[in-house]
Design an enzyme around this catalytic site. Structure first.
Site, short mmCIF file in Angstrom:
data_model
loop_
_atom_site.label_atom_id
_atom_site.label_comp_id
_atom_site.label_asym_id
_atom_site.label_seq_id
_atom_site.Cartn_x
_atom_site.Cartn_y
_atom_site.Cartn_z
N PRO A 23 0.84 -1.20 0.00
CA PRO A 23 0.00 0.00 0.00
C PRO A 23 0.87 1.25 0.00
O PRO A 23 1.82 1.35 0.79
CB PRO A 23 -0.78 -0.10 1.30
CG PRO A 23 -0.63 -1.53 1.75
CD PRO A 23 0.69 -1.98 1.23
N MET A 24 0.57 2.20 -0.88
CA MET A 24 1.28 3.49 -0.91
C MET A 24 0.24 4.58 -1.14
O MET A 24 -0.47 4.56 -2.14
CB MET A 24 2.34 3.50 -2.01
CG MET A 24 3.51 2.55 -1.77
SD MET A 24 4.71 2.53 -3.13
CE MET A 24 3.84 1.49 -4.32
N CYS A 110 4.25 3.06 9.35
CA CYS A 110 4.38 4.44 8.90
C CYS A 110 5.42 5.20 9.72
O CYS A 110 5.30 5.31 10.94
CB CYS A 110 3.04 5.15 8.98
SG CYS A 110 3.10 6.84 8.36
N ARG A 237 8.21 0.66 -3.59
CA ARG A 237 8.81 1.67 -4.47
C ARG A 237 9.34 1.10 -5.78
O ARG A 237 9.44 1.82 -6.78
CB ARG A 237 9.93 2.40 -3.72
CG ARG A 237 9.43 3.25 -2.56
CD ARG A 237 10.59 3.83 -1.77
NE ARG A 237 11.41 2.79 -1.16
CZ ARG A 237 12.72 2.89 -0.94
NH1 ARG A 237 13.36 3.99 -1.28
NH2 ARG A 237 13.37 1.90 -0.37
#
Length: 380
Positions: A23-24, A110, A237
Protein backbone atom coordinates in the site's frame (compact mmCIF):
# COMPACT_ATOMS: atom_id res chain seq x y z
CA UNK A 1 19.57 -20.45 -9.67
CA UNK A 2 15.83 -21.06 -9.70
CA UNK A 3 13.64 -20.36 -6.73
CA UNK A 4 10.44 -22.18 -6.00
CA UNK A 5 7.98 -20.69 -3.57
CA UNK A 6 4.93 -22.40 -2.18
CA UNK A 7 1.61 -20.65 -2.65
CA UNK A 8 0.96 -18.04 0.01
CA UNK A 9 -2.15 -18.74 2.06
CA UNK A 10 -3.93 -15.68 3.48
CA UNK A 11 -6.89 -17.22 5.23
CA UNK A 12 -9.02 -18.79 2.46
CA UNK A 13 -7.11 -16.91 -0.25
CA UNK A 14 -4.29 -18.60 -2.14
CA UNK A 15 -1.75 -16.14 -3.55
CA UNK A 16 0.44 -17.67 -6.23
CA UNK A 17 3.06 -16.53 -6.88
CA UNK A 18 3.47 -15.06 -3.38
CA UNK A 19 3.80 -11.45 -4.52
CA UNK A 20 2.03 -8.50 -2.85
CA UNK A 21 1.72 -4.86 -3.92
CA UNK A 22 2.54 -2.67 -0.92
CA UNK A 23 0.00 0.00 0.00
CA UNK A 24 1.28 3.49 -0.91
CA UNK A 25 -0.85 6.59 -0.28
CA UNK A 26 -1.74 8.43 -3.46
CA UNK A 27 -0.27 5.61 -5.55
CA UNK A 28 -1.99 2.25 -5.07
CA UNK A 29 -5.47 3.45 -5.87
CA UNK A 30 -7.82 1.39 -8.04
CA UNK A 31 -6.33 2.55 -11.40
CA UNK A 32 -2.76 1.64 -10.44
CA UNK A 33 -3.87 -1.68 -8.99
CA UNK A 34 -5.67 -2.37 -12.27
CA UNK A 35 -2.48 -1.80 -14.27
CA UNK A 36 -0.36 -3.98 -11.97
CA UNK A 37 -2.98 -6.73 -11.98
CA UNK A 38 -3.25 -6.69 -15.77
CA UNK A 39 0.50 -7.12 -16.14
CA UNK A 40 0.50 -9.97 -13.61
CA UNK A 41 -2.31 -11.77 -15.38
CA UNK A 42 -4.41 -11.45 -12.24
CA UNK A 43 -1.83 -13.27 -10.11
CA UNK A 44 -0.67 -11.83 -6.78
CA UNK A 45 -2.30 -9.70 -4.10
CA UNK A 46 -2.87 -5.98 -4.59
CA UNK A 47 -3.56 -3.94 -1.46
CA UNK A 48 -5.45 -0.65 -1.35
CA UNK A 49 -4.11 2.66 -0.19
CA UNK A 50 -3.97 3.01 3.58
CA UNK A 51 -7.39 3.81 5.05
CA UNK A 52 -7.69 5.46 8.46
CA UNK A 53 -10.14 3.62 10.68
CA UNK A 54 -11.71 6.75 12.11
CA UNK A 55 -12.41 8.17 8.62
CA UNK A 56 -13.93 4.84 7.59
CA UNK A 57 -16.19 4.63 10.62
CA UNK A 58 -17.29 8.21 9.98
CA UNK A 59 -17.90 7.31 6.30
CA UNK A 60 -15.72 10.14 5.04
CA UNK A 61 -16.52 10.67 1.35
CA UNK A 62 -12.90 10.46 0.13
CA UNK A 63 -12.30 7.38 2.25
CA UNK A 64 -15.37 5.62 0.88
CA UNK A 65 -14.02 6.21 -2.63
CA UNK A 66 -10.62 4.80 -1.66
CA UNK A 67 -12.21 1.61 -0.37
CA UNK A 68 -14.02 1.04 -3.67
CA UNK A 69 -12.78 -1.96 -5.64
CA UNK A 70 -13.19 -2.86 -9.29
CA UNK A 71 -15.37 -5.92 -9.89
CA UNK A 72 -12.34 -7.78 -11.25
CA UNK A 73 -10.36 -7.38 -7.99
CA UNK A 74 -10.37 -10.67 -6.13
CA UNK A 75 -9.57 -10.88 -3.35
CA UNK A 76 -10.32 -7.29 -2.35
CA UNK A 77 -7.55 -6.29 0.02
CA UNK A 78 -7.68 -3.18 2.20
CA UNK A 79 -5.08 -1.73 4.54
CA UNK A 80 -6.27 -0.02 7.72
CA UNK A 81 -4.41 2.32 10.01
CA UNK A 82 -5.57 3.05 13.54
CA UNK A 83 -4.37 3.73 17.08
CA UNK A 84 -7.52 3.20 19.11
CA UNK A 85 -8.54 -0.43 19.65
CA UNK A 86 -12.26 0.38 19.81
CA UNK A 87 -12.18 2.39 16.57
CA UNK A 88 -10.15 -0.27 14.79
CA UNK A 89 -12.67 -2.85 15.95
CA UNK A 90 -15.59 -0.78 14.63
CA UNK A 91 -13.89 -0.29 11.27
CA UNK A 92 -13.10 -3.98 10.87
CA UNK A 93 -16.64 -5.00 11.82
CA UNK A 94 -18.00 -2.49 9.32
CA UNK A 95 -15.89 -4.04 6.55
CA UNK A 96 -16.91 -7.57 7.53
CA UNK A 97 -20.62 -6.89 8.01
CA UNK A 98 -21.02 -4.78 4.87
CA UNK A 99 -18.82 -7.01 2.69
CA UNK A 100 -16.46 -4.17 1.77
CA UNK A 101 -13.33 -6.31 1.43
CA UNK A 102 -12.06 -9.90 1.61
CA UNK A 103 -8.80 -9.29 3.50
CA UNK A 104 -7.68 -6.69 6.05
CA UNK A 105 -4.08 -5.59 6.55
CA UNK A 106 -3.08 -3.38 9.49
CA UNK A 107 -0.35 -0.76 9.11
CA UNK A 108 2.24 -0.43 11.85
CA UNK A 109 5.01 0.75 9.56
CA UNK A 110 4.38 4.44 8.90
CA UNK A 111 7.51 6.51 9.81
CA UNK A 112 6.04 9.95 9.03
CA UNK A 113 6.74 12.41 11.91
CA UNK A 114 3.18 13.76 12.14
CA UNK A 115 2.06 10.18 12.87
CA UNK A 116 4.88 8.98 15.14
CA UNK A 117 4.81 12.17 17.24
CA UNK A 118 1.34 11.08 18.35
CA UNK A 119 2.34 7.47 18.95
CA UNK A 120 1.00 6.02 15.71
CA UNK A 121 2.53 4.06 12.84
CA UNK A 122 5.93 2.54 13.44
CA UNK A 123 6.03 4.03 16.95
CA UNK A 124 3.05 1.99 18.11
CA UNK A 125 4.50 -1.57 18.37
CA UNK A 126 6.82 -0.28 21.10
CA UNK A 127 3.74 -0.17 23.33
CA UNK A 128 3.19 -3.92 23.50
CA UNK A 129 -0.19 -3.91 25.32
CA UNK A 130 -1.65 -1.37 22.88
CA UNK A 131 -0.51 -3.42 19.89
CA UNK A 132 -2.07 -6.52 21.42
CA UNK A 133 -5.35 -4.70 22.11
CA UNK A 134 -5.61 -3.43 18.55
CA UNK A 135 -4.86 -6.83 17.04
CA UNK A 136 -7.33 -8.53 19.38
CA UNK A 137 -10.13 -6.13 18.41
CA UNK A 138 -9.33 -6.46 14.72
CA UNK A 139 -9.24 -10.25 14.65
CA UNK A 140 -12.38 -10.45 16.78
CA UNK A 141 -14.28 -8.02 14.58
CA UNK A 142 -13.14 -9.54 11.30
CA UNK A 143 -15.10 -12.76 11.65
CA UNK A 144 -14.04 -15.03 8.79
CA UNK A 145 -11.91 -12.35 7.11
CA UNK A 146 -8.14 -12.86 7.47
CA UNK A 147 -6.20 -10.11 9.25
CA UNK A 148 -2.53 -9.47 8.46
CA UNK A 149 -0.12 -6.75 9.56
CA UNK A 150 2.82 -4.81 8.19
CA UNK A 151 5.52 -3.38 10.43
CA UNK A 152 9.12 -2.19 10.61
CA UNK A 153 12.02 -3.50 12.70
CA UNK A 154 11.41 -0.89 15.38
CA UNK A 155 11.79 2.78 16.19
CA UNK A 156 15.59 2.83 15.93
CA UNK A 157 18.49 0.47 16.54
CA UNK A 158 18.10 0.91 20.31
CA UNK A 159 14.37 0.17 20.29
CA UNK A 160 13.78 -2.91 18.16
CA UNK A 161 10.26 -4.31 18.39
CA UNK A 162 9.64 -6.71 15.52
CA UNK A 163 10.26 -10.01 17.32
CA UNK A 164 7.98 -9.12 20.24
CA UNK A 165 5.38 -7.76 17.81
CA UNK A 166 5.55 -10.93 15.75
CA UNK A 167 4.93 -13.13 18.77
CA UNK A 168 1.99 -10.96 19.87
CA UNK A 169 0.56 -11.18 16.34
CA UNK A 170 0.68 -14.98 16.41
CA UNK A 171 -0.94 -15.11 19.85
CA UNK A 172 -3.78 -12.81 18.72
CA UNK A 173 -4.62 -14.75 15.57
CA UNK A 174 -3.02 -12.64 12.84
CA UNK A 175 -2.79 -14.63 9.60
CA UNK A 176 0.52 -13.30 8.20
CA UNK A 177 3.13 -10.62 8.87
CA UNK A 178 5.04 -8.38 6.46
CA UNK A 179 8.32 -6.91 7.71
CA UNK A 180 10.01 -3.89 6.13
CA UNK A 181 13.64 -4.43 7.03
CA UNK A 182 14.23 -0.86 8.23
CA UNK A 183 13.59 1.07 11.43
CA UNK A 184 11.43 4.18 11.56
CA UNK A 185 14.62 6.23 11.94
CA UNK A 186 15.88 4.93 8.59
CA UNK A 187 12.72 5.96 6.73
CA UNK A 188 13.68 4.73 3.24
CA UNK A 189 17.43 5.30 3.48
CA UNK A 190 20.32 2.90 3.70
CA UNK A 191 19.94 -0.78 2.94
CA UNK A 192 17.05 -2.95 4.10
CA UNK A 193 18.05 -5.56 6.68
CA UNK A 194 17.03 -8.85 5.11
CA UNK A 195 18.62 -10.76 8.00
CA UNK A 196 15.84 -9.40 10.22
CA UNK A 197 13.28 -10.95 7.87
CA UNK A 198 15.04 -14.31 8.26
CA UNK A 199 15.07 -13.94 12.06
CA UNK A 200 11.37 -13.13 12.13
CA UNK A 201 10.60 -16.19 10.00
CA UNK A 202 12.51 -18.36 12.50
CA UNK A 203 10.76 -16.64 15.43
CA UNK A 204 7.18 -17.12 14.17
CA UNK A 205 7.19 -20.31 12.09
CA UNK A 206 3.45 -20.72 12.73
CA UNK A 207 2.39 -18.12 10.12
CA UNK A 208 3.67 -16.76 6.79
CA UNK A 209 6.27 -13.99 6.91
CA UNK A 210 6.59 -11.63 3.95
CA UNK A 211 9.73 -9.61 3.23
CA UNK A 212 9.72 -5.97 2.17
CA UNK A 213 12.52 -3.58 1.30
CA UNK A 214 14.89 -3.05 -1.65
CA UNK A 215 13.11 -5.23 -4.19
CA UNK A 216 13.91 -3.39 -7.39
CA UNK A 217 13.78 -6.34 -9.79
CA UNK A 218 12.35 -9.83 -10.07
CA UNK A 219 15.79 -11.24 -9.29
CA UNK A 220 15.83 -9.25 -6.04
CA UNK A 221 12.55 -10.95 -5.07
CA UNK A 222 13.91 -14.42 -5.79
CA UNK A 223 17.09 -13.61 -3.87
CA UNK A 224 15.12 -12.39 -0.85
CA UNK A 225 13.18 -15.67 -0.70
CA UNK A 226 16.39 -17.70 -1.09
CA UNK A 227 18.35 -15.75 1.51
CA UNK A 228 15.67 -15.27 4.17
CA UNK A 229 13.32 -18.22 3.79
CA UNK A 230 10.38 -15.79 3.76
CA UNK A 231 7.06 -16.97 2.38
CA UNK A 232 6.55 -14.12 -0.06
CA UNK A 233 7.55 -10.59 -0.99
CA UNK A 234 5.92 -7.18 -0.69
CA UNK A 235 6.90 -4.71 -3.42
CA UNK A 236 6.53 -0.96 -2.96
CA UNK A 237 8.81 1.67 -4.47
CA UNK A 238 10.22 -0.78 -7.01
CA UNK A 239 7.05 -0.62 -9.09
CA UNK A 240 6.74 3.18 -9.19
CA UNK A 241 6.48 4.00 -12.87
CA UNK A 242 6.88 0.28 -13.59
CA UNK A 243 3.60 -1.59 -13.16
CA UNK A 244 4.97 -4.24 -15.52
CA UNK A 245 7.34 -5.31 -12.71
CA UNK A 246 4.50 -7.63 -11.68
CA UNK A 247 4.78 -9.43 -15.02
CA UNK A 248 8.48 -9.90 -14.28
CA UNK A 249 7.76 -11.18 -10.77
CA UNK A 250 5.21 -13.73 -11.99
CA UNK A 251 7.60 -14.92 -14.70
CA UNK A 252 10.49 -15.22 -12.26
CA UNK A 253 8.56 -17.19 -9.65
CA UNK A 254 7.25 -19.47 -12.40
CA UNK A 255 10.80 -20.18 -13.55
CA UNK A 256 10.65 -18.04 -16.70
CA UNK A 257 13.50 -15.75 -15.68
CA UNK A 258 14.23 -14.91 -19.32
CA UNK A 259 10.79 -13.26 -19.68
CA UNK A 260 11.80 -9.91 -18.23
CA UNK A 261 10.01 -6.81 -19.54
CA UNK A 262 12.20 -4.26 -21.30
CA UNK A 263 9.64 -1.87 -22.76
CA UNK A 264 10.64 0.76 -25.29
CA UNK A 265 9.76 4.37 -24.63
CA UNK A 266 6.89 3.99 -27.09
CA UNK A 267 5.40 1.20 -24.95
CA UNK A 268 6.02 3.18 -21.76
CA UNK A 269 4.30 6.24 -23.27
CA UNK A 270 1.22 4.16 -24.09
CA UNK A 271 1.11 2.88 -20.51
CA UNK A 272 1.46 6.43 -19.17
CA UNK A 273 -1.53 7.63 -21.18
CA UNK A 274 -3.60 4.62 -20.12
CA UNK A 275 -2.68 5.20 -16.46
CA UNK A 276 -3.75 8.84 -16.69
CA UNK A 277 -6.98 7.87 -18.46
CA UNK A 278 -7.84 5.31 -15.79
CA UNK A 279 -7.28 7.92 -13.09
CA UNK A 280 -9.63 10.30 -14.89
CA UNK A 281 -12.33 7.65 -15.13
CA UNK A 282 -11.91 6.78 -11.45
CA UNK A 283 -11.97 10.39 -10.22
CA UNK A 284 -14.69 11.37 -12.65
CA UNK A 285 -12.70 14.14 -14.35
CA UNK A 286 -10.10 13.84 -17.11
CA UNK A 287 -8.33 17.00 -15.92
CA UNK A 288 -8.16 15.86 -12.30
CA UNK A 289 -6.95 12.45 -13.46
CA UNK A 290 -4.11 13.92 -15.53
CA UNK A 291 -3.17 16.28 -12.70
CA UNK A 292 -3.08 13.34 -10.28
CA UNK A 293 -0.90 11.46 -12.77
CA UNK A 294 1.77 14.18 -12.78
CA UNK A 295 3.58 12.63 -9.80
CA UNK A 296 4.19 9.47 -11.87
CA UNK A 297 5.85 11.15 -14.87
CA UNK A 298 9.43 11.20 -13.54
CA UNK A 299 9.21 7.56 -12.42
CA UNK A 300 8.01 6.36 -15.82
CA UNK A 301 10.69 8.34 -17.69
CA UNK A 302 13.59 7.39 -15.41
CA UNK A 303 16.70 6.62 -17.48
CA UNK A 304 15.26 7.63 -20.84
CA UNK A 305 16.83 10.47 -22.81
CA UNK A 306 14.24 13.16 -22.18
CA UNK A 307 15.36 16.75 -21.72
CA UNK A 308 14.66 18.62 -18.49
CA UNK A 309 12.35 21.13 -20.18
CA UNK A 310 10.23 18.37 -21.69
CA UNK A 311 10.13 16.55 -18.35
CA UNK A 312 8.83 19.74 -16.72
CA UNK A 313 6.29 20.23 -19.50
CA UNK A 314 4.96 16.68 -19.18
CA UNK A 315 4.71 17.12 -15.42
CA UNK A 316 2.31 20.07 -15.74
CA UNK A 317 -0.08 18.68 -18.36
CA UNK A 318 -3.81 18.96 -17.74
CA UNK A 319 -5.39 16.83 -20.49
CA UNK A 320 -4.84 13.47 -22.13
CA UNK A 321 -4.35 15.20 -25.47
CA UNK A 322 -1.66 17.43 -24.02
CA UNK A 323 0.07 14.46 -22.39
CA UNK A 324 -0.11 12.35 -25.56
CA UNK A 325 1.12 15.13 -27.85
CA UNK A 326 4.05 15.86 -25.55
CA UNK A 327 5.05 12.20 -25.41
CA UNK A 328 4.78 11.96 -29.21
CA UNK A 329 7.50 14.59 -29.54
CA UNK A 330 9.99 12.26 -27.85
CA UNK A 331 12.24 9.71 -29.54
CA UNK A 332 9.83 6.86 -28.84
CA UNK A 333 12.11 4.26 -30.41
CA UNK A 334 14.45 4.41 -27.41
CA UNK A 335 15.10 0.99 -25.91
CA UNK A 336 14.74 0.34 -22.19
CA UNK A 337 17.71 2.18 -20.62
CA UNK A 338 20.50 0.40 -18.78
CA UNK A 339 20.28 1.06 -15.06
CA UNK A 340 16.61 2.06 -15.03
CA UNK A 341 15.73 -0.97 -12.90
CA UNK A 342 17.43 0.41 -9.80
CA UNK A 343 16.14 2.31 -6.77
CA UNK A 344 13.32 4.82 -7.22
CA UNK A 345 11.15 6.86 -4.93
CA UNK A 346 12.07 8.25 -1.53
CA UNK A 347 15.54 7.49 -0.17
CA UNK A 348 15.85 9.78 2.87
CA UNK A 349 17.26 8.15 5.96
CA UNK A 350 18.80 8.52 9.43
CA UNK A 351 16.02 10.71 10.73
CA UNK A 352 15.33 11.41 14.36
CA UNK A 353 12.01 9.79 15.14
CA UNK A 354 9.58 12.31 16.64
CA UNK A 355 7.72 10.69 19.53
CA UNK A 356 5.34 11.79 22.30
CA UNK A 357 7.04 13.02 25.47
CA UNK A 358 8.23 10.10 27.57
CA UNK A 359 7.21 7.54 24.95
CA UNK A 360 10.31 5.39 25.39
CA UNK A 361 10.31 5.32 29.20
CA UNK A 362 8.04 2.30 29.50
CA UNK A 363 6.91 0.00 26.68
CA UNK A 364 3.98 -1.11 28.83
CA UNK A 365 2.62 2.34 29.69
CA UNK A 366 0.12 3.14 26.94
CA UNK A 367 -1.19 6.48 28.15
CA UNK A 368 -0.94 9.38 25.76
CA UNK A 369 -2.00 7.77 22.48
CA UNK A 370 -4.81 9.81 21.00
CA UNK A 371 -7.06 9.49 17.98
CA UNK A 372 -5.25 12.54 16.60
CA UNK A 373 -2.63 10.08 15.38
CA UNK A 374 -5.11 8.94 12.76
CA UNK A 375 -4.04 11.18 9.93
CA UNK A 376 -4.56 10.48 6.26
CA UNK A 377 -0.98 9.80 5.33
CA UNK A 378 1.22 7.07 3.95
CA UNK A 379 3.93 4.78 5.08
CA UNK A 380 5.31 1.35 5.54
Amino acid sequence: MSTTAAPLQIGPHTVQPPVVLAPMAGITNAPFRTLCREFSGGKGLFVSEMITTRALVERNEKTMQLIHFDESEKPRSVQLYGVDPATVGKAVRMIAEEGLADHIDLNFGCPVPKVTRKGGGSALPYKRPLLRAILREAVSGAGDLPVTMKMRKGIDDDHITYLDAGRIAVEEGVTAIALHGRTAAQHYGGTADWDAIARLKEHVPEIPVLGNGDIWSAEDALRMVRETGCDGVVVGRGCLGRPWLFADLVAAFEGRTEDIARPSLREVADIMVRHAALLGEWIGSETKGVVDFRKHVAWYLKGFAVGSEMRKRLAITSSLEELRSGLDELDLDQAWPVGADGPRGRTSGNNRVVLPDGWLKDPYDCAGVSEDAELDTSGG
